[in-house]
Write a protein that holds these residues in place. Structure first.
Motif, short mmCIF file in Angstrom:
data_model
loop_
_atom_site.label_atom_id
_atom_site.label_comp_id
_atom_site.label_asym_id
_atom_site.label_seq_id
_atom_site.Cartn_x
_atom_site.Cartn_y
_atom_site.Cartn_z
N ALA A 117 0.88 -1.20 -0.05
CA ALA A 117 0.03 0.08 0.00
C ALA A 117 0.96 1.18 0.12
CB ALA A 117 -0.96 -0.03 1.21
N SER A 120 2.40 1.94 -3.18
CA SER A 120 1.38 2.25 -4.30
C SER A 120 1.25 3.61 -3.89
CB SER A 120 0.33 1.38 -4.52
OG SER A 120 -0.25 1.71 -3.29
N LEU A 121 1.23 4.29 -2.73
CA LEU A 121 1.03 5.53 -2.54
C LEU A 121 2.25 6.67 -3.12
CD1 LEU A 121 -0.43 5.73 1.03
CD2 LEU A 121 -1.56 5.79 -1.20
N TYR A 124 2.08 9.34 -5.53
CA TYR A 124 1.24 10.84 -5.39
C TYR A 124 2.33 11.77 -5.22
CZ TYR A 124 -3.10 8.98 -4.99
OH TYR A 124 -4.32 8.24 -5.50
N PHE A 139 4.95 18.18 -15.86
CA PHE A 139 3.95 17.52 -15.85
C PHE A 139 3.70 16.59 -16.76
CE2 PHE A 139 -0.63 17.56 -17.78
CZ PHE A 139 -1.37 17.22 -16.51
N ASN B 27 -11.19 24.39 -6.86
CA ASN B 27 -10.41 23.61 -7.85
C ASN B 27 -10.66 22.16 -7.93
OD1 ASN B 27 -8.08 22.53 -9.11
ND2 ASN B 27 -6.65 24.33 -8.44
N VAL B 29 -8.70 19.63 -8.97
CA VAL B 29 -7.78 18.73 -8.64
C VAL B 29 -7.28 18.85 -6.97
CG1 VAL B 29 -4.99 18.58 -8.67
CG2 VAL B 29 -6.39 19.26 -10.79
N HIS B 30 -7.87 19.91 -6.31
CA HIS B 30 -7.87 19.99 -4.80
C HIS B 30 -9.04 18.96 -4.25
CE1 HIS B 30 -5.60 24.26 -4.40
NE2 HIS B 30 -4.96 23.12 -5.19
N PHE B 33 -7.57 15.54 -4.16
CA PHE B 33 -6.57 15.47 -3.20
C PHE B 33 -7.41 15.29 -1.70
CE2 PHE B 33 -3.18 17.29 -5.96
CZ PHE B 33 -2.44 16.19 -5.94
N ILE B 36 -8.56 11.97 -1.69
CA ILE B 36 -7.55 11.07 -1.24
C ILE B 36 -7.44 11.03 0.40
CG2 ILE B 36 -5.31 10.42 -1.53
CD1 ILE B 36 -5.28 11.77 -4.20
N ILE B 60 -4.81 0.16 -0.86
CA ILE B 60 -4.22 -0.08 -1.99
C ILE B 60 -5.10 0.19 -3.31
CG2 ILE B 60 -3.57 -2.20 -3.49
CD1 ILE B 60 -2.60 -3.46 -0.63
N TYR B 62 -8.36 1.99 -3.27
CA TYR B 62 -8.90 3.39 -3.50
C TYR B 62 -8.16 4.32 -3.92
CZ TYR B 62 -13.53 1.60 -3.41
OH TYR B 62 -14.78 0.94 -3.48
N VAL B 63 -6.88 4.34 -3.02
CA VAL B 63 -5.74 5.37 -2.90
C VAL B 63 -4.80 5.11 -4.00
CG1 VAL B 63 -4.31 6.79 -1.61
CG2 VAL B 63 -6.45 5.96 -0.54
N GLY B 64 -4.36 3.94 -4.10
CA GLY B 64 -3.24 3.57 -5.00
C GLY B 64 -3.70 3.20 -6.15
N ALA B 67 -8.08 6.37 -7.11
CA ALA B 67 -7.74 7.86 -7.16
C ALA B 67 -6.71 8.63 -8.00
CB ALA B 67 -7.32 8.30 -5.51
N VAL B 68 -5.78 7.33 -8.50
CA VAL B 68 -4.68 7.92 -9.34
C VAL B 68 -5.32 8.37 -10.67
CG1 VAL B 68 -2.56 7.28 -10.56
CG2 VAL B 68 -2.88 6.64 -8.16
N LEU B 71 -7.42 11.40 -10.71
CA LEU B 71 -6.51 12.60 -10.76
C LEU B 71 -5.84 12.54 -12.12
CD1 LEU B 71 -5.52 14.37 -8.38
CD2 LEU B 71 -3.39 12.94 -8.40
N PHE B 72 -5.57 11.63 -12.80
CA PHE B 72 -5.18 11.62 -14.03
C PHE B 72 -5.95 12.15 -15.02
CE2 PHE B 72 -2.79 8.15 -16.86
CZ PHE B 72 -1.47 9.10 -16.47
N MET B 75 -6.83 15.96 -14.13
CA MET B 75 -5.40 16.85 -14.65
C MET B 75 -5.59 17.26 -16.15
SD MET B 75 -2.27 15.78 -12.46
CE MET B 75 -2.10 16.15 -10.65
N MET B 76 -5.81 16.05 -16.75
CA MET B 76 -5.79 16.04 -18.18
C MET B 76 -7.06 16.81 -18.95
SD MET B 76 -3.30 14.04 -19.19
CE MET B 76 -3.45 13.25 -20.64
#
Lengths: 332, 210
Positions: A117, A120-121, A124, A139, B27, B29-30, B33, B36, B60, B62-64, B67-68, B71-72, B75-76
């Motif tokens: 875990a 995988s963080l 960020y 970016f 925002n 993106v905020h 965050f 997360i 693992i 949700y956050v890993g 959420a990535v 965010l991706f 941002m795009m």
């Protein structure tokens, strides 16, 4: 009063773990540069201190006295948070690494899941740094690394499942103890190779250092960083590499177990064996960095999704059918 | 117990405040965050009640991973501008009634679930599961998932698989005029395929690129 004494003793233990980790990160940077230089028939850093051992210290001093520049159009809070996140995540995962049967800061039930875990963080720190810089090279670097780290985590997760099938527990000490008779590198050798290569990609090491490919992206997500904030990214990266080596040695090389259980070897404490194994894997990392050319991005993605993931999944099926057929499944 | 209570209130305060900030912050993106942060504090709460497996899996997955990807995308796509438009423009706010309806439904569902928990405890209790207290909760989850609920477990796996195949089919398109690289043919190239030795006659030259 009770709480205070608990807090003091725990802080003492944490410092006793973290200070050696940070010092060894500095030493390992020197080792990395030396090996890289020797492979290329150069000398490497050899001026500061005996054999240049104090080079990393000198570098750290230099970074500390440099000005920290925060770009005016950046998102300041996230810009400052990014190196802190990278560094913190790289250090907190050392809490569960067992250095011997008793020498472990937090002997938790789900140690391997915790390691997975936290690693995988790690993505960020990079995404936050790249986005908050508000500049195109960081970016692009951040987006590349996010895709890369997420892809290779999948295969690392499947490899961990392979090891867990043979152990029957998520506790890191149990994983080490299960290898008393046979290190998992022997029955699971292909998985060790895939784990090693995935660890290279997960920590953005060459040949998979596309997030900071200097020919294309200046320095990737670190482009706008300077001074101590850059140094924190750098320390976090090397602490992560050491952590990956530690994870590899716990999963496949028997952790703190000595290679042969006979008299002179058993005298040496387990921590020394673990450190030797971590160093062995790190030297392999450094040799790979020195010898292999950088991958192209589409090749990297293909390797992760189309080769490593199917191979690791097939190996899960193989391992579990073997264990099931010969009635070797761990039952605890 | 005091320390336990203090940590519980810290984590739940962070969870609630960050959940509010997800919807409030301008925002996008905020917002992600804060989402997360919310996930992380909820997984801390899971660990505090002794469900360490659920907490780690929450981190693992949700956050890993999830959420990535959020965010991706955020941002795009530059969603921030669009979000401002939605809230500022008067005639363009068709989504607000729809959002209100959905949130009301979710609100009533939550009330029903919590009410059931409060007034009919035997309806949702886990007493019938026969959990052994001597084993770790990872083992306990395994025993329940792979025995009593094996069909539901497999079914949810199938649903995920179908969703994945569907996503791939939706985004897959055959484009013409795209050069594809065949790694096999690249690797199996020999020197004789690529290099040709030509004896060039003096004062005449040779035409090579045809």
């Amino acid at each position: 009063m009770d709480y205070l004494s608990i807090i003091f003793s725990e802080t003492y233990k944490i410092l006793f773990l973290l200070v050696p980790v940070l010092v060894s990160v500095a030493m390992v940077v020197w080792l990395d540069r030396r090996i890289w230089a020797f492979v290329q028939k150069r000398q490497g850093p050899n001026v500061v201190g005996p054999f240049g051992l104090l080079q990393s210290l000198a570098d750290a001093l230099k970074y500390m006295f440099k000005e920290v520049i925060i770009p005016s159009s950046s998102n300041k809070i996230i810009f400052i948070l990014a190196p802190i996140v990278t560094m913190t995540l790289a250090l907190i995962s050392w809490a569960v690494i067992p250095f011997s049967e008793t020498q472990v800061l937090a002997d938790i039930n789900v140690g391997i899941l915790y390691l997975f875990a936290v690693s995988s963080l790690g993505v960020y720190g990079i995404i936050m740094g790249g986005w908050a810089s508000n500049s195109k090279y960081p970016f692009l670097g951040a987006i590349r690394s996010a895709a890369q780290m997420v892809s290779y985590e999948v295969s690392i997760g499947v490899i961990i499942i392979n090891v867990l099938l043979c152990v029957g527990s998520l506790n890191l000490n149990d994983i080490v103890m299960a290898q008393t008779n046979l290190w998992f590198i022997i029955p699971l050798f292909p998985m060790f190779v895939i784990f090693f290569i995935s660890a290279l990609a997960e920590t953005n090491r060459p040949p998979f250092d596309l997030p900071e490919a200097e020919a294309e992206l200046v320095a990737g997500y670190q482009t706008e960083y300077s001074g101590m904030m850059y140094a924190m990214f750098w320390l976090g990266e090397y602490a992560n590499i050491l952590l990956m080596c530690a994870m590899g040695s716990i999963l496949f090389l028997g952790g703190w177990l000595s290679p042969i259980e006979i008299y002179p070897f058993t005298l040496i404490p387990g921590a020394i064996w673990l450190i030797l194994k971590i160093l062995f894997l790190f030297i392999l990392f450094a040799l790979v960095k020195a010898t292999v050319p950088r991958y192209r991005y589409d090749q990297l993605m293909r390797l992760g999704w189309k080769i490593f993931l199917p191979l690791a999944l097939t190996w899960v099926v193989l391992t579990s059918s073997y264990l099931f057929y010969f009635n070797l499944l761990p039952t605890n | 117990m005091l320390a336990h209570a203090i940590f519980f209130y810290i984590f739940s305060l962070i969870a609630i405040i960050s959940a509010i900030m997800v919807t409030v912050s301008k925002n996008t993106v905020h917002s992600v965050f804060f989402l997360i942060l919310d996930f992380i504090s909820i997984s801390c709460l899971f660990i505090m009640i002794g469900a360490e497996f659920l907490g780690m899996i929450m981190l693992i997955i949700y956050v890993g991973a999830v959420a990535v990807l959020f965010l991706f995308v955020v941002m795009m796509l530059n969603v921030a501008q669009q979000k401002n438009q939605w809230f500022s423009a008067k005639e363009n706010s068709k989504h607000i009634p729809v959002g209100l309806i959905i949130s009301t439904i979710i609100f009533f569902e939550l009330i029903i679930v919590i009410g059931g928990w409060k007034y009919k405890p035997d309806l949702v209790s886990s007493m019938s599961l026969n959990i052994d207290n001597n084993i770790s909760n990872t083992h306990a989850i395994g025993y329940v998932l792979y025995t009593d609920y094996i069909h539901i477990f497999q079914l949810s796996g199938m649903i995920l698989l179908v969703a994945m195949v569907g996503a791939i089919v939706l985004t897959f398109r055959q484009r013409s005029g795209v050069k594809r690289q065949s790694y096999f043919s690249q690797i199996s190239r020999e020197r004789s395929d690529g290099v040709e030795l030509i004896d060039i006659p003096s004062n005449q030259g040779v035409k090579s690129d045809d």
